[in-house]
Design a protein around this motif. Sequence first.
Motif, PDB file in Angstrom:
ATOM      1  N   GLY A 142      33.461  43.847  46.563  1.00 49.66           N
ATOM      2  CA  GLY A 142      34.160  42.920  45.678  1.00 49.66           C
ATOM      3  C   GLY A 142      35.642  42.901  46.014  1.00 49.66           C
ATOM      4  N   VAL A 143      36.214  41.703  46.083  1.00 51.13           N
ATOM      5  CA  VAL A 143      37.645  41.537  46.343  1.00 51.13           C
ATOM      6  C   VAL A 143      38.259  40.808  45.161  1.00 51.13           C
ATOM      7  CG1 VAL A 143      39.373  40.409  47.802  1.00 51.13           C
ATOM      8  CG2 VAL A 143      37.371  41.495  48.855  1.00 51.13           C
ATOM      9  N   ILE A 144      39.290  41.385  44.570  1.00 53.65           N
ATOM     10  CA  ILE A 144      40.025  40.760  43.464  1.00 53.65           C
ATOM     11  C   ILE A 144      41.459  40.570  43.945  1.00 53.65           C
ATOM     12  CG2 ILE A 144      40.746  40.973  41.064  1.00 53.65           C
ATOM     13  CD1 ILE A 144      38.333  42.803  40.623  1.00 53.65           C
ATOM     14  N   SER A 145      41.882  39.310  44.035  1.00 52.82           N
ATOM     15  CA  SER A 145      43.139  39.001  44.726  1.00 52.82           C
ATOM     16  C   SER A 145      44.117  38.276  43.804  1.00 52.82           C
ATOM     17  CB  SER A 145      42.848  38.166  45.974  1.00 52.82           C
ATOM     18  OG  SER A 145      42.134  36.989  45.652  1.00 52.82           O
ATOM     19  N   ALA A 204      40.097  37.969  33.809  1.00 57.39           N
ATOM     20  CA  ALA A 204      39.834  39.408  33.691  1.00 57.39           C
ATOM     21  C   ALA A 204      38.372  39.724  33.448  1.00 57.39           C
ATOM     22  CB  ALA A 204      40.695  39.992  32.571  1.00 57.39           C
ATOM     23  N   GLY A 205      37.714  38.924  32.613  1.00 59.60           N
ATOM     24  CA  GLY A 205      36.312  39.191  32.323  1.00 59.60           C
ATOM     25  C   GLY A 205      35.438  39.096  33.555  1.00 59.60           C
ATOM     26  N   THR A 206      35.713  38.111  34.395  1.00 64.59           N
ATOM     27  CA  THR A 206      34.961  37.974  35.641  1.00 64.59           C
ATOM     28  C   THR A 206      35.265  39.128  36.582  1.00 64.59           C
ATOM     29  OG1 THR A 206      35.060  35.567  35.388  1.00 64.59           O
ATOM     30  CG2 THR A 206      34.436  36.416  37.551  1.00 64.59           C
ATOM     31  N   GLY A 207      36.532  39.520  36.650  1.00 66.45           N
ATOM     32  CA  GLY A 207      36.888  40.656  37.492  1.00 66.45           C
ATOM     33  C   GLY A 207      36.173  41.922  37.068  1.00 66.45           C
ATOM     34  N   GLN A 208      36.106  42.167  35.772  1.00 67.45           N
ATOM     35  CA  GLN A 208      35.403  43.349  35.283  1.00 67.45           C
ATOM     36  C   GLN A 208      33.925  43.299  35.658  1.00 67.45           C
ATOM     37  OE1 GLN A 208      36.290  43.163  31.112  1.00 67.45           O
ATOM     38  NE2 GLN A 208      38.415  43.797  31.379  1.00 67.45           N
ATOM     39  N   ALA A 209      33.327  42.108  35.552  1.00 68.89           N
ATOM     40  CA  ALA A 209      31.908  41.964  35.888  1.00 68.89           C
ATOM     41  C   ALA A 209      31.668  42.151  37.385  1.00 68.89           C
ATOM     42  CB  ALA A 209      31.402  40.598  35.425  1.00 68.89           C
ATOM     43  N   VAL A 210      32.624  41.723  38.204  1.00 70.23           N
ATOM     44  CA  VAL A 210      32.502  41.937  39.650  1.00 70.23           C
ATOM     45  C   VAL A 210      32.461  43.431  39.952  1.00 70.23           C
ATOM     46  CG1 VAL A 210      33.717  41.732  41.857  1.00 70.23           C
ATOM     47  CG2 VAL A 210      33.520  39.735  40.354  1.00 70.23           C
ATOM     48  N   ILE A 211      33.397  44.181  39.378  1.00 73.07           N
ATOM     49  CA  ILE A 211      33.441  45.626  39.630  1.00 73.07           C
ATOM     50  C   ILE A 211      32.135  46.294  39.201  1.00 73.07           C
ATOM     51  CG2 ILE A 211      34.648  47.781  39.095  1.00 73.07           C
ATOM     52  CD1 ILE A 211      37.171  46.053  38.624  1.00 73.07           C
ATOM     53  N   ALA A 212      31.533  45.767  38.141  1.00 72.75           N
ATOM     54  CA  ALA A 212      30.303  46.358  37.618  1.00 72.75           C
ATOM     55  C   ALA A 212      29.101  46.122  38.515  1.00 72.75           C
ATOM     56  CB  ALA A 212      30.015  45.798  36.225  1.00 72.75           C
ATOM     57  N   GLN A 213      29.234  45.236  39.532  1.00 72.82           N
ATOM     58  CA  GLN A 213      28.047  44.865  40.305  1.00 72.82           C
ATOM     59  C   GLN A 213      28.187  45.062  41.808  1.00 72.82           C
ATOM     60  OE1 GLN A 213      25.817  41.404  38.902  1.00 72.82           O
ATOM     61  NE2 GLN A 213      27.426  41.011  37.410  1.00 72.82           N
ATOM     62  N   GLY A 226      45.925  47.605  38.387  1.00 76.09           N
ATOM     63  CA  GLY A 226      45.321  48.510  39.355  1.00 76.09           C
ATOM     64  C   GLY A 226      44.741  49.752  38.699  1.00 76.09           C
ATOM     65  N   ARG A 227      45.424  50.248  37.688  1.00 79.83           N
ATOM     66  CA  ARG A 227      44.900  51.418  36.966  1.00 79.83           C
ATOM     67  C   ARG A 227      43.587  51.066  36.266  1.00 79.83           C
ATOM     68  NH1 ARG A 227      50.594  52.633  35.531  1.00 79.83           N
ATOM     69  NH2 ARG A 227      51.169  54.540  36.649  1.00 79.83           N
ATOM     70  N   VAL A 228      43.508  49.868  35.691  1.00 79.86           N
ATOM     71  CA  VAL A 228      42.282  49.426  35.023  1.00 79.86           C
ATOM     72  C   VAL A 228      41.144  49.329  36.036  1.00 79.86           C
ATOM     73  CG1 VAL A 228      41.199  47.523  33.759  1.00 79.86           C
ATOM     74  CG2 VAL A 228      43.536  48.215  33.204  1.00 79.86           C
ATOM     75  N   VAL A 229      41.441  48.745  37.198  1.00 81.39           N
ATOM     76  CA  VAL A 229      40.431  48.616  38.249  1.00 81.39           C
ATOM     77  C   VAL A 229      39.980  49.996  38.721  1.00 81.39           C
ATOM     78  CG1 VAL A 229      40.048  47.839  40.629  1.00 81.39           C
ATOM     79  CG2 VAL A 229      41.226  46.340  39.004  1.00 81.39           C
ATOM     80  N   ALA A 230      40.932  50.895  38.945  1.00 76.30           N
ATOM     81  CA  ALA A 230      40.597  52.240  39.416  1.00 76.30           C
ATOM     82  C   ALA A 230      39.713  52.968  38.405  1.00 76.30           C
ATOM     83  CB  ALA A 230      41.868  53.037  39.675  1.00 76.30           C
ATOM     84  N   HIS A 231      40.023  52.818  37.134  1.00 75.75           N
ATOM     85  CA  HIS A 231      39.227  53.474  36.091  1.00 75.75           C
ATOM     86  C   HIS A 231      37.800  52.922  36.084  1.00 75.75           C
ATOM     87  CE1 HIS A 231      38.406  55.520  32.280  1.00 75.75           C
ATOM     88  NE2 HIS A 231      37.830  54.393  31.885  1.00 75.75           N
ATOM     89  N   ALA A 232      37.681  51.586  36.162  1.00 73.62           N
ATOM     90  CA  ALA A 232      36.352  50.970  36.140  1.00 73.62           C
ATOM     91  C   ALA A 232      35.538  51.401  37.362  1.00 73.62           C
ATOM     92  CB  ALA A 232      36.477  49.449  36.087  1.00 73.62           C
ATOM     93  N   ALA A 233      36.184  51.473  38.531  1.00 71.86           N
ATOM     94  CA  ALA A 233      35.488  51.918  39.734  1.00 71.86           C
ATOM     95  C   ALA A 233      35.088  53.386  39.620  1.00 71.86           C
ATOM     96  CB  ALA A 233      36.368  51.693  40.958  1.00 71.86           C
ATOM     97  N   ALA A 234      35.975  54.200  39.059  1.00 67.11           N
ATOM     98  CA  ALA A 234      35.667  55.627  38.905  1.00 67.11           C
ATOM     99  C   ALA A 234      34.482  55.830  37.972  1.00 67.11           C
ATOM    100  CB  ALA A 234      36.891  56.365  38.377  1.00 67.11           C
ATOM    101  N   GLU A 235      34.382  55.025  36.934  1.00 69.20           N
ATOM    102  CA  GLU A 235      33.239  55.123  36.016  1.00 69.20           C
ATOM    103  C   GLU A 235      31.927  54.919  36.767  1.00 69.20           C
ATOM    104  OE1 GLU A 235      32.742  55.699  32.732  1.00 69.20           O
ATOM    105  OE2 GLU A 235      34.836  56.308  32.449  1.00 69.20           O
ATOM    106  N   ARG A 236      31.951  54.067  37.800  1.00 74.19           N
ATOM    107  CA  ARG A 236      30.736  53.786  38.564  1.00 74.19           C
ATOM    108  C   ARG A 236      30.644  54.635  39.835  1.00 74.19           C
ATOM    109  NH1 ARG A 236      29.652  48.897  40.713  1.00 74.19           N
ATOM    110  NH2 ARG A 236      27.511  49.665  40.695  1.00 74.19           N
ATOM    111  N   LEU A 237      31.672  55.432  40.093  1.00 75.71           N
ATOM    112  CA  LEU A 237      31.721  56.266  41.292  1.00 75.71           C
ATOM    113  C   LEU A 237      31.614  55.424  42.559  1.00 75.71           C
ATOM    114  CD1 LEU A 237      29.589  59.335  40.188  1.00 75.71           C
ATOM    115  CD2 LEU A 237      32.070  59.107  40.192  1.00 75.71           C
ATOM    116  N   ILE A 238      32.358  54.311  42.581  1.00 76.87           N
ATOM    117  CA  ILE A 238      32.449  53.498  43.794  1.00 76.87           C
ATOM    118  C   ILE A 238      33.894  53.543  44.282  1.00 76.87           C
ATOM    119  CG2 ILE A 238      30.558  51.986  43.093  1.00 76.87           C
ATOM    120  CD1 ILE A 238      32.673  49.836  42.434  1.00 76.87           C
TER     121      ILE A 238
END
Length: 485
Positions: A142-145, A204-213, A226-238
């Motif tokens: 996933g790329v969020i730009s 933001a909602g779409t970005g969160q859903a991208v990270i989740a998948q 970036g901190r929000v993205v890092a936290h969401a990725a860490a929750e999924r261990l990606i």
Amino acid sequence: MTPTPRGADNRVPLDAAAPVRNPRTGEFDHVLAAPTHDELAASCARLRTAQPAWLARGPAGRASVLERFADRLEAHRDSIVDALTVDTGRVVESRLEVEITVAGLRRWAAQAPALLEPGPSRRSQVPWIAIRPAHRPHPLVGVISPWNFPLLLALIDAIPALAAGCAVLVKPSEVTPRFVAATRAVLSLEPELASVLEIVEGAAGTGQAVIAQVDAVAFTGSVPTGRVVAHAAAERLIPAFLELGGKDAAVVCADADLDHATSAILWGGTANAGQSCLSIERVYVQRGVFDAFTALLADKARRVGLAHPDPSAGGLGPIIDPAQADIIDAHLADAYARGATALTGGAFETHDGGTYLRATVLTDVDHRMRVMTEETFGPVLPVMPFDTVEDAVALADDSPYGLSAAVFAADVDAAAALGGRLAAGAISVNDAALTAVLHEGEKNAFKQSGVGGSRMGPASIDRFLRRQSLLVHEPTTVDPWWHSL
């Protein structure tokens, strides 16, 4: 894939159909069209289904498709530049975006096959066991730009990921979504690539859903997000590869060529109206040449016009995001309240609904001011004197950011040595913001400017690969001792 939150409707768009502002006119002339959860999930499923065949093409086969896509982008350059111009209000930089993106596609098409060679087998410490290196790409990246270079930053990570064999889902900024349709139209001409590359609108909602998948995420944007993205990725261990903010410093030594230095720094601080994470945002000049430098810089800055009324005439385009204009305004107000002087520019102008700021040179500044310590993201060049090289290093490093920097001196080796002392990833020597046009030098972001492997240079493809070792027990008459345990 993570489930939709309890009570949510999978058929409702992930983000509201919000109006999008035109930065040149101030009018809201586009409506954001985010996918629903079901639509995004279906897109991810399609990408995952197509990815094994894309990987099976091999590096050379993928390279040929990327090369064709470069040709398509070049042939349809005008339609994409037109869309980018509406998104951002500027033409010159939009043309440059397409050129750099095309060059990047061709560079990766040329280099990726050799870079993806796994390397030779080697002997291990156990005589009859060989180590054969291998790698596997992350299936879906996933790329969020962000909004400042919509096309370039949507594809700068996507291209090496595709070359590596990944499928890629891109979610650009909701501030500049109009280029998406034009890019999709060109992408549709290469169905094989379109099967593994999709670009969706959303906030933001779409970005969160991208990270989740996805299996890995590459994000470019602000430190808080970036901190929000890092936290969401860490929750999924990606893995998350983050390219965040900058407050790039330029250091000008007493023996520097001031004419050259002022031209380079002015370009580095005002290109794209300063709306770049690698813009020069603060300048430190050795005291003996401070007055001469600031006078020359101010004289050149006064001659930088606005890209108005003709957006293709060059000069400074509008501030793209109204929220960023508020930040710039707050930084200037704080600086003036603390005693700063504007030699040029310094106040916003409104033309036909667009918000512009002329090239602004500030003196009488210090590190109490937000304009010297926080990311401004506008065409603002605060200039401060220093006495010794040690002072310059201390001032340049007095920042939570460490993306890039610049050093000017007559002695190139001395300038490079000084640059090597700075806590930043890419140092332009006797020039400024060189990573904007040269993507071949490997670097890391220091401090809060990002995490992850180098985004630039050949090593950047490694971010999208997982390394394997095939540990091969070769024929032997010796029974391994561990078999008897």
